[in-house]
Design an enzyme around this catalytic site. Structure first.
Site, mmCIF file in Angstrom:
data_model
loop_
_atom_site.group_PDB
_atom_site.id
_atom_site.type_symbol
_atom_site.label_atom_id
_atom_site.label_comp_id
_atom_site.label_asym_id
_atom_site.label_seq_id
_atom_site.Cartn_x
_atom_site.Cartn_y
_atom_site.Cartn_z
ATOM 1 N N ASP A 1 0.778 -1.107 0.630
ATOM 2 C CA ASP A 1 -0.029 -0.012 -0.323
ATOM 3 C C ASP A 1 0.780 1.580 0.025
ATOM 4 O O ASP A 1 2.134 1.325 0.721
ATOM 5 C CB ASP A 1 -1.006 -0.071 1.299
ATOM 6 N N GLU B 1 1.192 -0.553 -5.332
ATOM 7 C CA GLU B 1 0.014 0.687 -4.974
ATOM 8 C C GLU B 1 1.503 2.130 -5.729
ATOM 9 O O GLU B 1 1.752 2.081 -4.620
ATOM 10 C CB GLU B 1 -1.116 0.978 -4.296
#
Length: 736
Positions: free
Chosen positions: A413, A466
């Site tokens: 993330d 990401e």
């Protein structure tokens, strides 16, 4: 009597301020060779020392003057070290228990060396709470890193949460504290009580390497046994390397476990891990996805963070069951032929008092300078990647999920927030690197080492980033100065194409480049095309709600967009609910609107996604060369006036090519000539305007045969009906 215990030492033991309790408590040899035992034990009136395995009393301990609850005594007829137990009595009962201070260190020299160096690849095997037995005594070995604490104790119901009872042993200069507490069993609830370097009591801390947690809002760690699950997914594990190559189809169903499906007849509760092992896995397999991706499963205090502000990186959230229940979900996924990816958050952590913040009274896991250690976007703390022990903690955690839970992939993330020191910071609010630049060199080094270790130990898994910037080489090998990820989310493609789709069709000709720009860089990384949870929250509305036009046109637009996505180079990711066009913005506090599947429009959208997944998986040209320019060829990428896009997807030699045509206006184009790269019959494999999906039925009768008429730079062409707001796939099925 034993040699007198000086009052200062006795007072430190009683007050829980002694930094080395093992030097005082337990068995000790006096100068004359006799053996003594000292015990600190509140709420008892009598302390007797028994020979291990019998009721033979070796000595009765007497209170130490001026030191309440501290007992000592010389043992009769005993020489040298020996095993013993304690028999304790008060006004209510008499019982026997083991003495934690009768046991020596457990961590070995190699563990101590690797922990001190910050290179322990299986950190969780040394730290945390481990069920074990020393001699005939079962119990738990606790170990925690707190180098700047002056005293660390483990507390729980097993010692009345009294930090004086089980003060731990410090292991040299490593900053590791450990203790074996006999009699503690699985399910025991515990925390660590620490005094900082100045002797000030800190808030009780959950175990950073705890394997289980209480159900939030409770925050204590829970002793869990990780050794008893009998894995049966050997066939999957032996062959999963075949699923994760860049030439394989990867279609990911992203799921937030708490809100995927609830049980209204049982207080609207979420499904358990084991219920999801049945319902979720069966659904994802039926829909044709290759992988399920879960928003973070690491324990987190606030449900509204969706797991992206974790406290217990080593603990699967207890909201849905135990660690073994989570393993059952993983195994069921594998039995269904699917991989399981989890979102992993090494970028930041919350400031909750029971967590990592100021863990030992200092900025241990975080930077001390808020310009480096505080994240303004999320009011969280940033890991100090330049500290070897912190980097070790995180990299070992990545391996932990792969090795202890058979996870198939880690989606990392917020990588962009890690790569740049000025991320979301104004001038003067960040600290440049040693060269004066904005790159976070320590985080870059950490990510490279993480990927090297993950792929070095488990080359059959995948890591996905990401990452929303143009940072070069995110999915390039570290040997080529890349970050070493297997895949990168294509955030630019997502943003551009959704902006285009939100435009009224009459205006789309002015934004044509938003659909074509992604092909300028589509092969610079191994991309995943992500339609994730972030696209259906924070006032953005649902995908369906972002489509223009009347009710029919909104559904048609979304069907056409999904067709465009599955025909476009790149692996696929779709957030739950999007596959059946949920019209409302995602709400993490409630279930998806499954009742909508009683409506043919939503049922048709679901059928389309299922068929797109099937076509994508079964058609090599749609996935084999996702990351190579030779797998794509524009036929017509410049028809802005008609808002039509046509391209060919190509596979390895011998694989039949696929023509994809998207029409993003509500106008049907009949007898529309499109160039094709080969003569022969082009079978219509999927048409998003088909009635079964809710379309108007402007189809091509199963296919068309190419004419020897040049068009769009090709020697042959076909004349087709291009349906309104639709994407059509043709595959060369017979070569002339």
């Amino acid at each position: 009597m034993t040699a007198p215990l000086d009052q200062s030492t006795a007072r430190q033991i009683v007050e829980g301020r002694h930094g080395d309790p093992f030097s005082v408590l337990g068995q000790h040899t006096l100068p004359d060779g006799t053996q003594s035992v000292r015990v600190f034990r509140p709420n008892v009136d009598l302390v007797e020392v028994l020979a291990s395995g019998s009721d033979l009393v070796l000595g009765t301990l007497t209170p130490v003057d001026g030191a309440p609850d501290l007992y000592e005594g010389i043992l009769s007829g005993v020489s040298g070290r020996f095993d013993y137990r304690l028999r304790l009595s008060n006004a209510d009962a008499t019982w026997v228990e083991e003495d934690a201070y009768a046991y020596g260190p457990i961590l070995g020299e190699m563990d101590e060396y690797l922990l001190g160096e910050g290179t322990h690849g299986q950190l969780w095997r040394a730290l945390g709470a481990h069920l074990t037995a020393l001699g005939s005594a079962p119990g738990v070995h606790f170990a925690v890193w707190a180098p700047n604490a002056s005293r660390v104790s483990v507390v729980g119901s097993f010692n009345d949460w009294d930090g004086r009872r089980h003060a731990m042993r410090r292991r040299g200069d490593t900053g590791i504290w450990e203790i074996f507490v006999p009699g503690v069993s699985e399910g025991a609830v515990y925390k660590y009580e620490l005094l900082d370097a100045n002797g000030q009591l800190l808030p009780l801390k959950a175990d950073p390497v705890g394997f289980g947690s209480e159900v939030p809002p409770l925050t204590a760690s829970v002793v869990r046994d990780l050794t008893q699950f009998g894995w049966q997914d050997h066939a999957w594990m032996a062959t999963r390397w075949q699923k994760h190559r860049i030439d394989q189809p990867v279609s990911i169903y992203e799921v937030h476990l708490e809100s995927w499906r609830r049980v209204p007849e049982d207080g609207n509760r979420s499904l358990s891990y084991r219920e999801m092992a049945d319902q979720l896995v069966r659904y994802a397999a039926d829909m044709g996805f290759t992988h399920i991706e879960l928003t973070p499963v690491s324990e987190h205090p606030f449900g509204g963070s969706w797991g992206y502000q974790p406290v217990g990186l080593y603990a699967p959230t207890s909201r849905f069951g135990s660690p073994d229940d989570f393993r059952a979900l993983v195994e069921a996924t594998h039995e269904a032929g699917l991989g399981l990816i989890i979102d992993w958050v090494p970028g930041h952590f919350p400031t909750d008092a029971h967590g990592l913040a100021q863990f030992d009274g200092t900025a241990l896991y975080e930077h001390s300078d808020p310009k480096e250690g505080f994240h303004p976007d999320w009011n969280t703390l940033v890991y100090n990647y330049g500290r070897s022990e912190v980097s070790n903690f995180l990299i070992a955690n990545a391996r932990y999920w792969l090795e202890e839970f058979h996870i198939d992939g880690l989606r990392v993330d917020a990588v962009a927030s890690m790569l740049y020191r000025d991320y979301s910071r104004k001038e003067g609010e960040w600290v440049p690197n040693e060269h004066g630049g904005r790159e976070n060199l320590e985080a870059i080094s950490f990510l490279r080492r993480m990927n090297e270790q993950v792929y070095g130990m488990h080359p059959d898994v995948m890591t996905l980033a990401e990452e929303s910037t143009a940072f070069p080489g995110v999915s390039a090998p570290t040997s080529h100065d890349g970050l070493g990820f297997g895949f990168k989310w294509n955030m630019g493609w997502m943003n551009d194409t959704l902006r285009y789709m939100s435009e009224d069709p009459i205006n789309r000709k002015y934004h044509h480049d938003k659909m074509t720009f992604g092909l300028h860089y589509a092969f610079t990384e191994n991309f995943v095309l992500p339609i994730s949870h972030d696209e259906v929250v924070h006032g953005k509305g649902s995908l369906l709600g972002r489509m223009p036009g009347d009710d029919w046109q909104r559904f048609a637009n979304l069907r056409a967009y999904f067709g465009f996505m599955f025909g476009h180079p790149g692996k696929k990711l779709l957030f739950m609910g999007c596959e059946f066009a949920q019209p409302e913005e995602w709400n993490h506090n409630q279930s998806l609107d499954w009742h909508l599947l009683d409506d043919d429009r939503h049922k048709g959208m679901q059928s389309l996604v299922r068929d797109l997944n099937g076509l994508y998986r079964e058609t090599p040209a749609l996935h084999q060369l996702d990351s190579k320019a030779e797998g794509f060829r524009w036929i017509d990428g410049g028809n802005a006036a008609d808002s039509i896009f046509a391209w060919v997807r190509l596979g390895e030699d011998g694989e039949a090519p696929v023509l994809v045509v998207s029409n993003f206006t509500p106008v049907t184009r009949t007898d529309y000539r499109i160039g094709v790269p080969a003569a022969g019959h082009w079978q219509e494999r999927l048409n998003t305007d088909a009635p079964v999906y809710g379309g108007s039925g402007q189809v091509n009768g199963g296919g068309v045969t190419a004419d020897p008429e040049a068009s769009h730079g090709c020697d042959h062409s076909i004349k087709i009906t291009v349906p309104p707001l639709a994407t059509v796939f043709f595959k060369l099925s017979a070569v002339e």
